[in-house]
Design an enzyme around this catalytic site. Structure first.
Site, PDB file in Angstrom:
ATOM      1  N   PHE B 261       0.820  -1.219   0.000  1.00 40.88           N
ATOM      2  CA  PHE B 261       0.000   0.000   0.000  1.00 40.88           C
ATOM      3  C   PHE B 261       0.849   1.262   0.000  1.00 40.88           C
ATOM      4  O   PHE B 261       0.413   2.303   0.478  1.00 40.88           O
ATOM      5  CB  PHE B 261      -0.971   0.000   1.189  1.00 40.88           C
ATOM      6  CG  PHE B 261      -1.849  -1.223   1.245  1.00 40.88           C
ATOM      7  CD1 PHE B 261      -2.709  -1.494   0.191  1.00 40.88           C
ATOM      8  CD2 PHE B 261      -1.800  -2.096   2.315  1.00 40.88           C
ATOM      9  CE1 PHE B 261      -3.522  -2.626   0.228  1.00 40.88           C
ATOM     10  CE2 PHE B 261      -2.596  -3.227   2.341  1.00 40.88           C
ATOM     11  CZ  PHE B 261      -3.463  -3.494   1.307  1.00 40.88           C
ATOM     12  N   ASN B 656      -6.542  -8.375 -16.712  1.00 37.83           N
ATOM     13  CA  ASN B 656      -7.051  -9.546 -16.000  1.00 37.83           C
ATOM     14  C   ASN B 656      -8.260  -9.115 -15.170  1.00 37.83           C
ATOM     15  O   ASN B 656      -8.120  -8.455 -14.145  1.00 37.83           O
ATOM     16  CB  ASN B 656      -5.968 -10.145 -15.105  1.00 37.83           C
ATOM     17  CG  ASN B 656      -6.412 -11.447 -14.456  1.00 37.83           C
ATOM     18  OD1 ASN B 656      -7.498 -11.523 -13.890  1.00 37.83           O
ATOM     19  ND2 ASN B 656      -5.564 -12.457 -14.541  1.00 37.83           N
ATOM     20  N   GLN B 663      -8.641  -5.979  -6.996  1.00 36.39           N
ATOM     21  CA  GLN B 663      -7.978  -4.741  -6.574  1.00 36.39           C
ATOM     22  C   GLN B 663      -8.988  -3.696  -6.130  1.00 36.39           C
ATOM     23  O   GLN B 663      -8.822  -3.057  -5.091  1.00 36.39           O
ATOM     24  CB  GLN B 663      -7.183  -4.145  -7.754  1.00 36.39           C
ATOM     25  CG  GLN B 663      -5.829  -4.743  -7.956  1.00 36.39           C
ATOM     26  CD  GLN B 663      -4.859  -4.238  -6.916  1.00 36.39           C
ATOM     27  OE1 GLN B 663      -4.593  -3.057  -6.819  1.00 36.39           O
ATOM     28  NE2 GLN B 663      -4.365  -5.143  -6.115  1.00 36.39           N
ATOM     29  N   GLY B 727      -3.446   1.588 -15.040  1.00 38.85           N
ATOM     30  CA  GLY B 727      -3.203   0.857 -13.792  1.00 38.85           C
ATOM     31  C   GLY B 727      -4.404   1.043 -12.915  1.00 38.85           C
ATOM     32  O   GLY B 727      -5.094   2.057 -12.999  1.00 38.85           O
ATOM     33  N   GLY B 729      -4.394   0.018  -9.340  1.00 40.77           N
ATOM     34  CA  GLY B 729      -4.079  -0.287  -7.942  1.00 40.77           C
ATOM     35  C   GLY B 729      -4.627   0.727  -6.957  1.00 40.77           C
ATOM     36  O   GLY B 729      -4.879   0.397  -5.808  1.00 40.77           O
ATOM     37  N   GLU B 730      -4.769   1.974  -7.379  1.00 39.82           N
ATOM     38  CA  GLU B 730      -5.073   3.020  -6.404  1.00 39.82           C
ATOM     39  C   GLU B 730      -6.436   3.663  -6.559  1.00 39.82           C
ATOM     40  O   GLU B 730      -7.063   4.071  -5.583  1.00 39.82           O
ATOM     41  CB  GLU B 730      -3.960   4.082  -6.455  1.00 39.82           C
ATOM     42  CG  GLU B 730      -2.702   3.466  -5.879  1.00 39.82           C
ATOM     43  CD  GLU B 730      -1.414   4.195  -6.199  1.00 39.82           C
ATOM     44  OE1 GLU B 730      -1.015   5.005  -5.382  1.00 39.82           O
ATOM     45  OE2 GLU B 730      -0.813   3.910  -7.247  1.00 39.82           O
TER      46      GLU B 730
END
Lengths: 334, 769
Positions: B261, B656, B663, B727, B729-730
């Site tokens: 994180f 994916n 996520q 992306g 992730g966040e």
């Protein structure tokens, strides 16, 4: 954690003898019994408990749960919290205890924690659990860091100028409402202690939390026979939905006949320095018609002596709402 | 850290740009986007994946730090005589006896610029003041407890109010202008509808399941460090400077990481302590952080205080937007939380100004946490937007749609791919937003009051430099090596999917090797940039390996293609054939390798950063999203729960779907924690982060997870790489907290401007019952 000697006891007498060699039975006892270890091992890792000797009592034949001759229930000291919570008699006749146990900790912890160990569960006050800070419960006379510190979780009832640590147990709140008795075997023989007399409020000696003396071993907890037509409920309020200690909880054991409350037992958790029996609330309730206005008066009575600290003032109102809701649920017609 | 700074850190200006998405090219095969289960799953579920602390070596010994019990002052004396006399104790290290550890200035980024034990000064509670090394962990732990440290305490400050007086804007130490256009003051003054409120986000502590750990092995010349790191290359670069040795004398290995994180982006001081102890003792040394230490010694999201001023016309045109924010930082480092990350471009307005200021506190150095800057910044911006919508009596979705823009008005460029509007529209549909009644407390479900809230989300998108090596092997398998790492997000699997797409080799026959600084340099897993960064380098590597196969096919005696120009050959789904001929007419690549007596065909891949692509200068690249939240408030027992979240993410093409959904779902649960639970509290009397454990710093349990519905627009971003992947992730965390507080307001009428929402906030006012 400090180095200690580990022994296993093979009989209750042997355990009592081993325990009797301890200079004290309360904070910093030099001999500690270990059962599930879910409190003790944590505290040893934190250096908050430093026994020289740890006596493992898991081999003792104290795990049974059986009905007593008078129709009550005897719960062995080593009966695991999960075994008690799922026991059919407990679920049928003492629902408040099953609900309380299942609201506490996590399944993994409940599989390890024992009935007697839970009776002796220590506070979660952050200052008690960190040796960098003053704490009268841990180091008598050192001062109370919680007063004026981070105390959102701590007690508002039964506090003293030396300690505001809350008792974190759910089980013990239910056992208080059920008027359980605690059977203790010690060097001076056997005693049966009503739970009401078992815990000590902190006063000026918060390091002494109960009446046990060196060598005293809890062997069982006895519940009185269930009164006919009695219902019970446990309600726990907390910030998140699981695996957290109570901000406030209420255990209710109640008998209502034709809308009138014949008998009520009210105990509170999360708000007291000990599992908190509220006779004030019971007096308001008994003999009167069950309705929300009455429940609110009972709640007001239960909290009239509350003394909040800097961060936990909201617990006064929260505990009241908890009592009202628990009474509402436990008196709803089936 | 500004996203731009992070991009600079990952090196986006270097190297040749990779191919960007070609609108005329055939779409990738079905493996791209498929919900392929993670290829490392069996290792993790059987406990055979080895994390940093799982490494053991003959002669391994244990280091346990001793930590300061003051927040500021000087160490006067350290008495370790008792510890040294205890069984098994080998070494007590502190500032008076440690070999020098250095600062780093030659590239890479450290967390705390001050190395451990640099001098006798204490800057924060819990700072390492000594470390005990012993034969066993228990011996080291027991001995560490006996080290007596005498201090000369100094004044300290952990005040949560950040309202310190500051020098004027533009002066040293004064607020820094981050964005400025038009004339905000006069536009705000003239606005008929105004919002002027201050929003506060607390210190949050990174609590990945796996805590930090270092196992350091010194072999007389070289250090091997087993780490839990989000960036093995950066870790090698920084720690080699801290230890004062050539870079090649440090190898950093992080095969598996129990998430980070952001807390594991840059090295923390324990890494060099373990390395130094290993060198001193000539023994492998293990140092693991306890959960308690995680609250002082490995970073946090800093506290922010943000004044937002929005001026609007009565029909909802945004005349002016001002954000003046502050965050706390440590005494050693200036860490600026870029709360204005999304402010300059999220909504259309002619007049905008963002300023940033730092306020120093006696705390450990802050470090990026998931969506640094944007996540606390959007709490302020999106809360203010909700308040504006209420003042305008406008639906908050409608208001946002009306202020949408396809031009980044800060940079005056179009977005490469912006679909915030579609996110809001799809989210509203999936959530059932049209059934919302706007009056406070107007929606009920039995005894419960429902609250519905919405917020927009945004996070940067970018790409750095990356190298790979890809081998197609004669046994029908492939291997990919890259000095990036999989922090639990699925990098191993995504890379295997690319190989499958390009070669037909099934994912379970692809050996992906990550997590070592000895591999070709790969990206740090941060800023939601790793996937966009390594994808083109993997593609470049596999194409180079295929080229080797085709060359061999044409050059090798007895090859079916002997004598053919390699340029006339191609490979489809693993079969080499002549261009124009069907793939079925060819032979498998491994047969070619057998004929040529080759173990493998290796290709070296390399791709450059986005900034190296001139096209990128014409566009603004960001991801977007919309968060819809339902809360349930039971006033009878003061119980607040988040019951339902719909999240729609515009994150480019999804490689994916299973792991991307994972996520975002995880980020939503983290957002519940940010909204309702998480706050690191410093005791004002001594500076101790007093709730430094999991009973007192609460995070959501599975029982707190709402019903979650995640959607991806799955629209490729043409600028980033040939798949069009960004992306994710966040961005899933961005916007959750303000959507929660908007929902809380809708249910209760209480506007919570300081996180987390506490039930006492909702009990003490004339909240709806």
């Amino acid at each position: 954690m400090q180095t200690f000697e580990y022994r296993q006891s093979t009989s209750v007498d042997q355990a009592v003898q081993a325990g009797a060699r301890s200079k004290r039975a309360q904070q910093y006892a030099d001999v500690r019994f270990i059962a599930g270890g879910t409190t003790l091992v944590d505290l040893m890792k934190l250096d908050v408990e430093r026994p020289n000797q740890v006596v493992d009592i898991n081999g003792l034949p104290l795990a049974q749960i059986k009905t007593s001759a008078d129709g009550g229930l005897v719960i062995g000291a080593l009966a695991r919290n999960s075994a008690v919570a799922h026991h059919p008699v407990v679920q049928r006749d003492y629902a408040v205890l099953s609900l309380a146990l299942l609201s506490g900790a996590s399944p993994q912890l409940r599989n390890m924690a024992t009935t007697a160990g839970n009776l002796l569960q220590r506070t979660r006050c952050v200052y008690f659990r960190d040796t960098a800070h003053a704490c009268n419960k841990r180091e008598p006379g050192s001062g109370c860091s919680a007063i004026g510190g981070h105390n959102r979780m701590l007690a508002i009832l039964g506090t003293s100028k030396d300690c505001i640590a809350s008792n974190p147990s759910d089980q013990n709140v239910a056992l208080t409402a059920l008027e359980a008795t605690i059977q203790v075997q010690g060097v001076k023989g056997n005693q049966s202690i009503p739970i009401q007399d078992f815990y000590l409020k902190p006063g000026s000696t918060p390091n002494s939390e109960n009446v046990l003396e060196p060598g005293d071993l809890i062997v069982s907890v006895t519940l009185p026979p269930p009164a006919p037509d009695t219902r019970s409920h446990y309600l726990k309020l907390r910030d998140r939905a699981a695996y957290e200690f109570a901000l406030a909880s209420a255990a209710i054991v109640i008998k209502v006949n034709g809308g009138r409350i014949e008998r009520a037992r009210v105990a509170l958790g999360g708000v007291g320095t000990v599992p908190w029996r509220s006779r004030e609330a019971e007096q308001v309730l008994e003999g009167h018609t069950a309705d929300v206005a009455l429940f609110r008066r009972a709640a007001e009575a239960a909290l009239k002596d509350a003394q909040p600290a800097s961060e936990n003032g909201f617990k006064v109102e929260l505990a009241k709402r908890c009592i009202v809701q628990a009474l509402t649920v436990s008196t709803q017609s089936a | 850290m500004r996203f731009e700074e992070f991009v600079e850190f990952i090196g986006s200006q270097e190297g040749a740009p990779p191919k960007s998405l070609d609108a005329n090219a055939p779409p990738p095969s079905a493996i791209i986007g498929a919900g392929v289960p993670r290829i490392d799953g069996p290792l993790k579920t059987t406990g055979s994946a080895r994390y940093a602390a799982d490494y053991n070596f003959p002669g391994l010994v244990y280091a346990v730090p001793v930590r300061a019990t003051i927040a500021s002052g000087k160490i006067q004396r350290i008495d370790s005589s008792a510890a040294e006399a205890m069984p098994g104790v080998l070494l007590v290290m502190h500032h008076g006896n440690i070999m020098p550890l250095y600062r780093n200035a030659s590239g890479g980024r450290n967390s705390e610029s001050r190395p451990a034990f640099e001098d006798e000064t204490v800057y924060y509670w819990g700072q390492y003041v000594a470390a005990v090394v012993a034969e066993t962990f228990e011996q080291a732990q027991a001995a560490a407890a006996t080290v007596k440290v005498e201090y000369e305490p100094a004044k300290f400050n952990v005040d949560p109010s950040l309202s310190d007086s500051l020098p004027p804007e533009g002066e040293p130490g004064g607020p820094r202008v981050m964005s400025n256009r038009g004339n905000t003051e006069s536009a705000f003054a003239s606005a008929l509808v105004k919002v002027d409120e201050t929003y506060i986000t607390p210190v949050e502590t990174h609590n990945p399941m796996e805590m930090h750990a270092t196992v350091a092995v010194w072999d007389g010349k070289k250090y091997t460090l087993y780490e839990s790191s989000q960036g093995v290359m950066n870790h090698q670069n920084v720690v080699s400077q801290v230890l004062g040795v050539p870079k090649e004398n440090v190898e950093v290995i992080s095969r598996f990481i129990g998430s980070g994180f952001g807390g594991k982006l840059f090295p923390w001081p324990h890494s060099a302590i373990a390395a130094a102890a290993s060198r001193k003792l000539n023994r492998p040394v293990k140092l693991t952080l306890s959960r308690k230490m995680m609250f002082s010694n490995s970073g946090h999201r800093p506290r922010t205080q943000q004044r937002m001023r929005l001026g609007a016309t009565t029909d909802g045109k945004l005349l002016s937007l001002q954000q003046n924010y502050r965050n706390h930082t440590s005494y050693g480092d200036d860490i600026r939380e870029n709360c204005g990350e999304a402010t300059p471009f999220l909504y259309s307005t002619a007049n905008l100004k963002v300023t940033s200021a730092l306020v120093r506190r006696n705390v450990g150095t802050p470090t990026p946490m998931r969506g640094p800057g944007a996540v606390p910044g959007l709490f302020a911006l999106e809360s203010a937007m909700d308040e504006l919508a209420i003042k305008l009596k406008k639906d908050p979705v409608e208001l946002r749609l009306s202020l949408d823009t396809l031009i980044d008005e800060e940079k005056n460029r179009p977005f490469s791919s912006r679909h915030l509007k579609e996110c809001l529209q799809l989210g509203a549909e999936k959530f059932g937003w049209s059934r919302r009644t706007p009056e406070v407390g107007s929606m009920r479900k039995g005894d419960l009051i429902l609250g519905w809230g919405v917020a927009a989300a945004s996070w940067g998108a970018n790409r750095g430099v990356c190298e790979t090596e890809v081998s197609l092997r004669a046994d029908g398998t492939a291997r990919v090596g890259c000095g990036t790492q999989d922090i639990g997000t699925g990098s191993y699997t995504v890379i295997a999917q690319v190989i499958t797409d390009k070669t037909g080799i099934p994912v379970d026959k692809v050996d992906v090797v990550l997590g070592s600084s000895a591999l070709p340099p790969g990206p740090t897993s941060g800023g939601s940039t790793a996937t966009a960064t390594f994808l083109p380098a993997v593609i470049d590597g596999v194409n180079a390996a295929i080229k080797v196969v085709l060359t061999v096919a044409g050059n090798t005696k007895d090859s079916p293609f002997e004598g053919k120009d390699p340029n006339s050959l191609t490979m489809t789904a693993g079969r080499v054939h002549e261009k124009g001929a069907p793939a079925a007419s060819g032979v498998s690549y491994n047969e070619i390798l057998h004929i040529a007596n080759l173990a493998s065909a290796r290709g070296d891949g390399k791709s450059g950063g986005l900034g190296a692509d001139p096209k990128s200068h014409n566009f603004s690249t960001h991801s977007f999203g919309a968060q819809f939240v339902e809360i349930e408030w039971d006033p009878g027992i003061a119980r607040l729960r988040v019951s339902r979240v719909v999240s729609v993410i515009d994150g480019g093409r999804i490689i994916n779907m299973r792991m991307a959904t994972n996520q975002v779902a995880g980020a939503i649960v983290m957002g519940v924690g940010m909204g309702l639970f998480e706050e690191t509290i410093y005791d004002p009397r001594n500076g101790h982060p007093i709730n430094d454990n999991f009973a007192d710093y609460i995070v959501p349990t599975i029982a707190d997870a709402p019903q979650i519905d995640v959607h991806f627009l799955d629209i490729p971003d043409p600028l980033l790489n040939e798949y069009g992947a960004r992306g994710i992730g966040e961005i899933g965390l961005a916007g959750i907290a303000p959507a929660i507080t908007a929902a809380v307001y809708h249910a209760t009428g209480v506007r919570v401007r300081e996180l987390p929402v506490r039930i006492e906030d909702l009990m003490k006012t004339n909240a709806v019952t």
